[in-house]
Design an enzyme around this catalytic site. Structure first.
Site, PDB file in Angstrom:
ATOM      1  N   HIS A  83       0.806  -1.221   0.000  1.00 56.66           N
ATOM      2  CA  HIS A  83       0.000   0.000   0.000  1.00 56.66           C
ATOM      3  C   HIS A  83       0.835   1.264   0.000  1.00 56.66           C
ATOM      4  O   HIS A  83       0.368   2.305  -0.454  1.00 56.66           O
ATOM      5  CB  HIS A  83      -0.952   0.006   1.200  1.00 56.66           C
ATOM      6  N   GLY A  84       2.021   1.182   0.519  1.00 61.00           N
ATOM      7  CA  GLY A  84       2.833   2.398   0.502  1.00 61.00           C
ATOM      8  C   GLY A  84       4.181   2.214   1.137  1.00 61.00           C
ATOM      9  O   GLY A  84       4.371   1.349   1.989  1.00 61.00           O
TER      10      GLY A  84
END
Lengths: 478, 339
Positions: A323-324
């Site tokens: 996700h990041g």
């Protein structure tokens, strides 16, 4: 080109019209051209990345089919994975990796100057990288045959409705549909339109509106203390759900206009009673991808309990990382992993309830737990999380003042508040009903007056609540 | 496919109705109800409405008063032997008065006289500021801009709270007053008290369009001369804190420069009126009674006390007398600063 933009409003009808006008044998070319045009509207130079990834995986799959030994197949798979994931690493994780290494070395009083690249994250890279990898892995395992027609394959990878934020499609579902000849289906197209409208409702009438409040609190967290962070977290839970599932609905509806059925990506996730169930309902295309390509290859649950828990934990940490490139996402993923491990450990206490007051209590409890985890997801840094956790209990010893401060901080006007409440009721009523029926199908069978009242009501909520401006989709940053 | 396309058309039609209907029915800025303005708590787009109204009634008024909301307290019906309409609106500036006058003269509106009220807002408010708000002046509202600005349901619904909250504060005869006179503040308004003084904030703009404002004033003067319209310029008597802030932002230079363009009546100064709490109801607006005094003075219906004129209040300023005016104003300011 955002779905909620005038450019897309012009782009889609043109593609739709051309798609059904031109003969089937050229439709792949139209989809390919339209999808690349769609992608290039974000940043034209990065089109070479998606093309490169597509070409490498296309060649790899063809080579895999011709491979004479398992060893050769493994080498091809490894090289493909390194190339595809290497590109992802370079653009998404390079800076984070070297900053993290530098911070670790600094713990031992060794100063390292981290190398920092000034590159933009290509939109959708995490999504199409996973889609290409799943194709190559499926070919490796013999689950699907390699596609020899580059055009079909390229159209499959770049299919514009799901290109930048999923659903992450499996080859066995989407590729045959790209290749097969279709006739215009009125029912499918109208279903697609209604699903798109529902997606726009979630995005424009809920996600953007609540996002305005949430961003105001999280981005200026140092100005706030107390229960306002709890509220922000609860609202963020709604925002991210509506933003992401809204995008998915628009993507799925858009695909249906072209006679293509994408996989369902969300199934009323906030009506889950366990974390496990939540992940079977939330971002299904990603969670099943991680299940099939990370969790199961690690051993899945066909091993000892400690090993199973390890597999679960690693899978969720990697999911968080997907996700990041930030420690907050890793913590978020790890938290979900730990919660699932706890659930597995105490499995006998988490019997499946399907109705009654206990079910409702568990649903509400699960929503609160998931929103607690969302605080990690939404925070911009670890220090921000620490600040929020330290500041949240401020004033809690005076509950009435604590609550009134929350209301004051949000500064919601009565009519504005009523409209927001109505949108939430509509959202949760739809999702609750979706547990048992396909709501769009259900309404389609009602009398015309009922149907049109329902459609007009939803359209009114979209048009009358619409956030002023064009807000991006949250999952584009992944 | 035909059935599907028909559904799309129906869908677009429903969206259109849902967009247009609330905007037209609720119409917080009264742009669709320009001939039947309703008081709903939201300030209407007065510039647009008033220009449209005058265009629709070209022979109703002989004279027009242009100004910001400060001039909006002036009861023009009290001007003897003259049917005047108060064209003022919030943050009005000469650039927009000029555009309005061009529109009115080009469309055959029969104007004999215009009163132009000016002060520091004339050169500290850029016209572009109004483009970011809902109060586009008449001339900037082409069809596309009009639709983009006023056919926005979310804007309309945002205003509902204001409309609801102010439902008990409606004034009687709002519409009649609006169309007959154009002022917005009646007599008997509650004036400032000692408690208000510490919280008084000067009200001037944040831009600096000094030369542009002078050019607009020059063009207004020329336009009036070309069309045989008598132009009467006057400066507003700004409340003390606003006046002092204006002086710190080149107001004396402005007064000198305007005198080179046109004669005007000056009411900006520091005296018992502008420093008195009984004559203002905030740091920006004087009371209607002061407006009466201004109108009687500029029309020669009254001669102010010499002591008052000696403070600069009601001082007829020309390019020959402006330096004397500035001397008076500077000495007042210096004396006040030394106190």
């Amino acid at each position: 080109m955002l779905f909620n933009s005038i450019q897309f409003g012009i782009f889609l009808p043109i593609v739709f019209a051309l798609y059904w006008i031109i003969p089937h044998k050229y439709r792949w070319a139209l989809l390919f051209a339209a999808s690349y045009y769609f992608y290039m509207s974000w940043n034209a130079k990065y089109v070479f990345l998606i093309f490169g990834t597509t070409f490498v995986s296309y060649l790899a799959a063809l080579r895999l089919e011709k491979a004479s030994s398992d060893k050769e197949k493994k080498v091809i798979l490894a090289i493909t994975a390194i190339v595809c994931l290497g590109v992802l690493f370079f653009f998404k994780y390079f800076n984070f990796f070297f900053e993290s290494v530098s911070q670790i070395f600094s713990l031992f009083a060794i100063k390292l100057n981290p190398i920092t690249l000034n590159v933009l994250l290509p939109v959708g890279i995490s999504f199409y990288t996973f889609q290409t990898l799943s194709y190559v892995i499926d070919v490796y395992h013999g689950k699907v045959k390699a596609e020899h027609h580059f055009g079909y394959y390229a159209a499959f990878i770049s299919f514009f409705p799901q290109l930048v934020a999923g659903p992450i499609e499996r080859t066995s579902n989407l590729l045959p549909q790209i290749k097969s000849e279709k006739k215009f289906d009125y029912e499918q197209a109208t279903y697609g339109m209604k699903l798109m409208a529902w997606g726009f409702f979630k995005k424009l009438a809920i996600a953007d509106v609540f996002g305005f409040i949430v961003d105001g609190i999280f981005n200026y967290h140092y100005l706030y203390t107390g229960g306002v962070f709890i509220l922000a977290s609860l609202l963020f839970g709604i925002q991210i759900y509506c933003d992401f599932s809204g995008y998915s609905d628009i993507a799925i509806g858009c695909a249906k206009l072209m006679g293509i059925n994408l996989m369902t990506n969300f199934k009323s996730p906030y009506f889950s009673t366990t974390v496990g169930e939540f992940w079977r309902r939330w971002h299904i295309s990603l969670s099943t991808w991680f299940r099939d390509y990370v969790y199961i290859p690690l051993g899945g649950n066909r091993c000892s309990k400690p090993r199973r828990y390890f597999n679960l934990f690693v899978t969720f940490v990697v999911s968080g990382l997907w996700h990041g490139a930030n420690v907050t996402f890793i913590l978020w993923g790890a938290l979900h992993g730990v919660l699932q491990i706890i659930e597995n450990f105490f499995a006998k206490f988490f019997k499946r309830e399907s109705k009654g007051i206990v079910w409702w209590i568990r649903v509400i409890w699960m929503y609160l737990l998931v929103c607690f985890a969302w605080m990690f997801f939404r925070a911009n840094s670890f220090s921000e999380i620490v600040w929020i956790f330290m500041a949240t209990p401020d004033g809690i010893s005076h509950p009435l003042t604590y609550l009134s401060t929350v209301i004051q901080n949000v500064d919601l006007k009565p009519i504005d508040g009523i409209i927001k409440l109505i949108t939430l009721i509509v959202l949760f009523a739809y999702d609750y009903a979706s547990l048992k029926v396909d709501v769009i199908e259900y309404i389609s069978k009602k009398k015309r007056i009922v149907r049109y009242l329902a459609y007009t009501f939803v359209l009114a909520l979209i048009l009358w609540q619409r956030f002023d401006g064009v807000a991006s989709f949250v999952y584009f940053q992944f | 496919m035909k059935k599907f396309l028909a559904k799309i058309v129906l869908f677009i039609g429903i969206c259109g109705l849902l967009t247009v209907l609330p905007c037209v029915i609720i119409d917080p800025y009264n742009v669709f109800h320009w001939s039947n303005v309703r008081e709903n708590g939201v300030e209407p787009n007065k510039n647009y409405i008033k220009v449209k109204y005058i265009l629709a009634n070209p022979d109703k008024f002989e004279s027009l008063l242009f100004g910001s909301s400060r001039a909006g307290v002036i009861h023009v019906e009290n001007i003897e032997d003259e049917k005047c309409y108060n064209m003022s609106y919030s943050e009005g500036i000469p650039h927009e008065y000029l555009d309005n006058l061009k529109t009115l003269t080009e469309n055959g509106v029969n104007i004999k006289k215009v009163y132009i009220s000016i002060d520091s807002l004339a050169y500290t408010l850029a016209p572009e500021q109004h483009y970011y708000e809902m109060r586009y002046p008449y001339e900037k509202l082409d069809l596309v801009t009009f639709c983009k600005t006023y056919l926005r349901p979310n804007m309309v619904f945002d205003s509902l709270d204001t409309i609801f909250e102010t439902r008990n504060t409606r004034t009687e005869n709002y519409s009649n007053t609006f169309y007959e006179y154009g002022w917005w503040c009646d007599y008997g308004v509650e004036t400032l008290t000692e408690e208000d003084v510490p919280g008084l904030i000067p009200y001037i703009g944040y831009d600096y369009c000094f030369e542009e404002a002078l050019e607009d004033i020059r063009q207004i003067k020329e336009l009036c001369e070309e069309n045989g319209i008598e132009a009467v310029f006057f400066t507003n008597p700004m409340q003390e804190v606003t006046y002092k802030e204006s002086v710190d932002n080149d107001y004396y230079e402005f007064l000198e420069a305007v005198a080179e363009i046109t004669d005007y009546w000056n009411f900006s100064c520091l005296n018992d009126i502008t420093t008195g709490l009984d004559y203002y109801f905030d740091s920006s607006h004087y009371i209607p009674e002061i407006g009466d005094t201004i109108m009687e003075t500029v029309n020669g219906k009254t001669h102010l006390n010499e002591d008052l004129v000696a403070t600069g209040f009601g001082y007829y300023t020309t390019k020959d007398t402006v330096k004397n005016l500035i001397k008076i104003l500077e000495s007042q300011y210096t004396a006040d600063t030394e106190e």
